[in-house]
Write a protein that holds these residues in place. Structure first.
Motif, PDB file in Angstrom:
ATOM      1  N   HIS A  44       0.803  -1.230   0.000  1.00  0.00           N
ATOM      2  CA  HIS A  44       0.000   0.000   0.000  1.00  0.00           C
ATOM      3  C   HIS A  44       0.834   1.277   0.000  1.00  0.00           C
ATOM      4  CE1 HIS A  44      -3.774  -2.103   0.359  1.00  0.00           C
ATOM      5  NE2 HIS A  44      -3.358  -2.737   1.437  1.00  0.00           N
ATOM      6  N   LYS A  45       2.150   1.150   0.037  1.00  0.00           N
ATOM      7  CA  LYS A  45       2.985   2.359   0.054  1.00  0.00           C
ATOM      8  C   LYS A  45       2.784   3.182  -1.215  1.00  0.00           C
ATOM      9  CE  LYS A  45       6.724  -0.060   1.092  1.00  0.00           C
ATOM     10  NZ  LYS A  45       6.163  -1.301   1.688  1.00  0.00           N
ATOM     11  N   THR A  46       2.672   2.494  -2.362  1.00  0.00           N
ATOM     12  CA  THR A  46       2.433   3.217  -3.615  1.00  0.00           C
ATOM     13  C   THR A  46       1.056   3.871  -3.608  1.00  0.00           C
ATOM     14  OG1 THR A  46       3.863   1.701  -4.847  1.00  0.00           O
ATOM     15  CG2 THR A  46       2.303   3.010  -6.119  1.00  0.00           C
ATOM     16  N   ASP A  47       0.068   3.190  -3.028  1.00  0.00           N
ATOM     17  CA  ASP A  47      -1.281   3.768  -2.924  1.00  0.00           C
ATOM     18  C   ASP A  47      -1.245   5.080  -2.146  1.00  0.00           C
ATOM     19  OD1 ASP A  47      -2.513   1.675  -4.306  1.00  0.00           O
ATOM     20  OD2 ASP A  47      -2.742   0.484  -2.482  1.00  0.00           O
ATOM     21  N   LEU A  48      -0.532   5.069  -1.024  1.00  0.00           N
ATOM     22  CA  LEU A  48      -0.458   6.280  -0.199  1.00  0.00           C
ATOM     23  C   LEU A  48       0.310   7.379  -0.923  1.00  0.00           C
ATOM     24  CD1 LEU A  48      -1.061   7.724   2.428  1.00  0.00           C
ATOM     25  CD2 LEU A  48       1.009   6.704   3.410  1.00  0.00           C
ATOM     26  N   PHE A  49       1.381   6.993  -1.614  1.00  0.00           N
ATOM     27  CA  PHE A  49       2.159   7.975  -2.377  1.00  0.00           C
ATOM     28  C   PHE A  49       1.286   8.650  -3.437  1.00  0.00           C
ATOM     29  CE2 PHE A  49       4.581   8.811  -6.298  1.00  0.00           C
ATOM     30  CZ  PHE A  49       5.402   9.840  -5.843  1.00  0.00           C
ATOM     31  N   LEU A  50       0.480   7.853  -4.142  1.00  0.00           N
ATOM     32  CA  LEU A  50      -0.380   8.410  -5.190  1.00  0.00           C
ATOM     33  C   LEU A  50      -1.480   9.281  -4.603  1.00  0.00           C
ATOM     34  CD1 LEU A  50      -0.654   5.326  -7.583  1.00  0.00           C
ATOM     35  CD2 LEU A  50       0.685   7.414  -7.920  1.00  0.00           C
ATOM     36  N   LEU A  51      -1.984   8.896  -3.421  1.00  0.00           N
ATOM     37  CA  LEU A  51      -2.980   9.737  -2.754  1.00  0.00           C
ATOM     38  C   LEU A  51      -2.371  11.090  -2.403  1.00  0.00           C
ATOM     39  CD1 LEU A  51      -5.723  10.228  -1.398  1.00  0.00           C
ATOM     40  CD2 LEU A  51      -4.805   9.121   0.662  1.00  0.00           C
ATOM     41  N   GLU A  52      -1.172  11.077  -1.828  1.00  0.00           N
ATOM     42  CA  GLU A  52      -0.501  12.329  -1.471  1.00  0.00           C
ATOM     43  C   GLU A  52      -0.195  13.144  -2.726  1.00  0.00           C
ATOM     44  OE1 GLU A  52       0.030  13.402   1.520  1.00  0.00           O
ATOM     45  OE2 GLU A  52      -0.293  11.627   2.762  1.00  0.00           O
ATOM     46  N   LEU A  53       0.202  12.456  -3.791  1.00  0.00           N
ATOM     47  CA  LEU A  53       0.530  13.142  -5.035  1.00  0.00           C
ATOM     48  C   LEU A  53      -0.694  13.831  -5.632  1.00  0.00           C
ATOM     49  CD1 LEU A  53       2.933  13.593  -6.980  1.00  0.00           C
ATOM     50  CD2 LEU A  53       2.136  11.587  -8.264  1.00  0.00           C
ATOM     51  N   SER A  54      -1.873  13.293  -5.354  1.00  0.00           N
ATOM     52  CA  SER A  54      -3.096  13.875  -5.910  1.00  0.00           C
ATOM     53  C   SER A  54      -3.393  15.256  -5.322  1.00  0.00           C
ATOM     54  CB  SER A  54      -4.287  12.938  -5.681  1.00  0.00           C
ATOM     55  OG  SER A  54      -4.661  12.895  -4.309  1.00  0.00           O
ATOM     56  N   PHE A  55      -2.679  15.622  -4.255  1.00  0.00           N
ATOM     57  CA  PHE A  55      -2.858  16.943  -3.637  1.00  0.00           C
ATOM     58  C   PHE A  55      -1.860  17.974  -4.170  1.00  0.00           C
ATOM     59  CE2 PHE A  55      -4.788  14.194  -0.392  1.00  0.00           C
ATOM     60  CZ  PHE A  55      -5.946  14.893  -0.104  1.00  0.00           C
ATOM     61  N   ILE A  56      -1.070  17.603  -5.166  1.00  0.00           N
ATOM     62  CA  ILE A  56       0.025  18.470  -5.605  1.00  0.00           C
ATOM     63  C   ILE A  56      -0.467  19.850  -6.035  1.00  0.00           C
ATOM     64  CG2 ILE A  56      -0.016  17.576  -7.972  1.00  0.00           C
ATOM     65  CD1 ILE A  56       3.093  18.650  -5.926  1.00  0.00           C
ATOM     66  N   GLY A  57      -1.606  19.900  -6.721  1.00  0.00           N
ATOM     67  CA  GLY A  57      -2.145  21.192  -7.153  1.00  0.00           C
ATOM     68  C   GLY A  57      -2.486  22.075  -5.967  1.00  0.00           C
ATOM     69  N   TRP A  58      -3.111  21.497  -4.950  1.00  0.00           N
ATOM     70  CA  TRP A  58      -3.461  22.248  -3.744  1.00  0.00           C
ATOM     71  C   TRP A  58      -2.208  22.686  -2.990  1.00  0.00           C
ATOM     72  CZ3 TRP A  58      -8.151  24.010  -3.515  1.00  0.00           C
ATOM     73  CH2 TRP A  58      -9.186  23.303  -4.129  1.00  0.00           C
ATOM     74  N   ILE A  59      -1.190  21.842  -3.009  1.00  0.00           N
ATOM     75  CA  ILE A  59       0.072  22.201  -2.340  1.00  0.00           C
ATOM     76  C   ILE A  59       0.701  23.404  -3.019  1.00  0.00           C
ATOM     77  CG2 ILE A  59       2.435  21.421  -1.892  1.00  0.00           C
ATOM     78  CD1 ILE A  59       1.264  18.582  -1.532  1.00  0.00           C
ATOM     79  N   LEU A  60       0.704  23.415  -4.347  1.00  0.00           N
ATOM     80  CA  LEU A  60       1.277  24.550  -5.088  1.00  0.00           C
ATOM     81  C   LEU A  60       0.502  25.834  -4.801  1.00  0.00           C
ATOM     82  CD1 LEU A  60       2.056  22.838  -8.519  1.00  0.00           C
ATOM     83  CD2 LEU A  60       3.691  23.501  -6.741  1.00  0.00           C
ATOM     84  N   LEU A  61      -0.826  25.726  -4.750  1.00  0.00           N
ATOM     85  CA  LEU A  61      -1.647  26.901  -4.431  1.00  0.00           C
ATOM     86  C   LEU A  61      -1.363  27.407  -3.015  1.00  0.00           C
ATOM     87  CD1 LEU A  61      -5.102  25.938  -5.986  1.00  0.00           C
ATOM     88  CD2 LEU A  61      -3.539  27.734  -6.768  1.00  0.00           C
ATOM     89  N   SER A  62      -1.143  26.473  -2.095  1.00  0.00           N
ATOM     90  CA  SER A  62      -0.850  26.869  -0.718  1.00  0.00           C
ATOM     91  C   SER A  62       0.505  27.559  -0.622  1.00  0.00           C
ATOM     92  CB  SER A  62      -0.875  25.632   0.193  1.00  0.00           C
ATOM     93  OG  SER A  62      -2.174  25.075   0.239  1.00  0.00           O
ATOM     94  N   VAL A  63       1.464  27.095  -1.414  1.00  0.00           N
ATOM     95  CA  VAL A  63       2.777  27.749  -1.448  1.00  0.00           C
ATOM     96  C   VAL A  63       2.639  29.167  -1.988  1.00  0.00           C
ATOM     97  CG1 VAL A  63       5.058  27.724  -2.538  1.00  0.00           C
ATOM     98  CG2 VAL A  63       4.081  25.598  -1.635  1.00  0.00           C
TER      99      VAL A  63
END
Length: 217
Positions: free
Chosen positions: A147-166
């Motif tokens: 499930h490590k890849t599953d969690l990585f992909l879930l976190e990666l799905s927030f990349i747009g929101w992370i960029l906006l927060s930056v």
């Protein structure tokens, strides 16, 4: 493979957060940011103090967001709940730091993989108060297998929101933090269903299910 898609996890997270985005969730992350800034400003000993409190704070956050997705009441002061279990949470925090650091010595990627591997440890500890730090770390190994890849992909799905927060000079993280933590709590429950017979010792899944979010028609 997790049962919910990443879109479904994020959607459910937003539903659970309705009415709680600002108070208490954003307030919780504001307090957390103030604590981290204050600790980092301590001359010479800041990094040591940060290491000592990281485990208890992580346990407190796990407790908060597990309660959130279970439909229970949460409050700002729960961020300090981990200090009531100081020895166990401190030990877990130190062990995770050491293990991730040692993996990072091999190269950056093994360190990143290790960080995802240990990500569910404090959720397990929140669910299992009689489990030692070492036992929780062993339990997360079984839980995260495959499930490590599953969690990585879930976190990666927030990349747009992370960029906006930056781009918002970090202010957006006060809300994004809650979004990600809630999604992680849902993810934990998803893999907990699958692995419960093998790794959950104190809290059978049937006793702590995640209620469906209230969705307004």
């Amino acid at each position: 493979m997790i049962m919910l898609t990443y879109n479904e996890i994020r959607y459910n997270a937003r539903e659970y957060l309705k009415g709680k985005w600002n108070n208490p969730c954003a307030l919780i992350f504001l307090i957390l940011a103030i604590i981290n800034l204050g600790v980092s400003a301590i001359p010479y000993l800041g990094s040591v103090v940060s290491l000592l409190i990281s485990g208890p704070l992580a346990l407190g956050m796990a407790i908060i967001f597990l309660k959130l997705v279970r439909g229970e009441e949460i409050s700002v002061e729960m961020i300090f709940a981990g200090f009531k279990d100081f020895t166990r949470s401190l030990t877990a925090g130190l062990l995770i730091f050491i293990y991730v650091f040692l993996w990072s010595l091999l190269l950056i990627i093994p360190g990143i993989i290790a960080s995802f591997s240990y990500a569910m440890t404090f959720f397990i500890m929140a669910d299992n108060p009689n489990l030692s730090a070492n036992e929780a770390i062993k339990a997360r190994k079984e839980m995260m297998r495959g499930h490590k890849t599953d969690l990585f992909l879930l976190e990666l799905s927030f990349i747009g929101w992370i960029l906006l927060s930056v781009l918002s000079f970090g202010i957006g993280f006060l809300w994004l933090g809650s979004y990600i933590y809630t999604a992680n709590a849902i993810f934990y429950h998803e893999i907990r269903v699958e692995e419960a017979p093998q790794v959950i010792i104190e809290a059978p899944y049937e006793e702590q299910t995640v209620p469906p979010p209230d969705i307004e028609e």
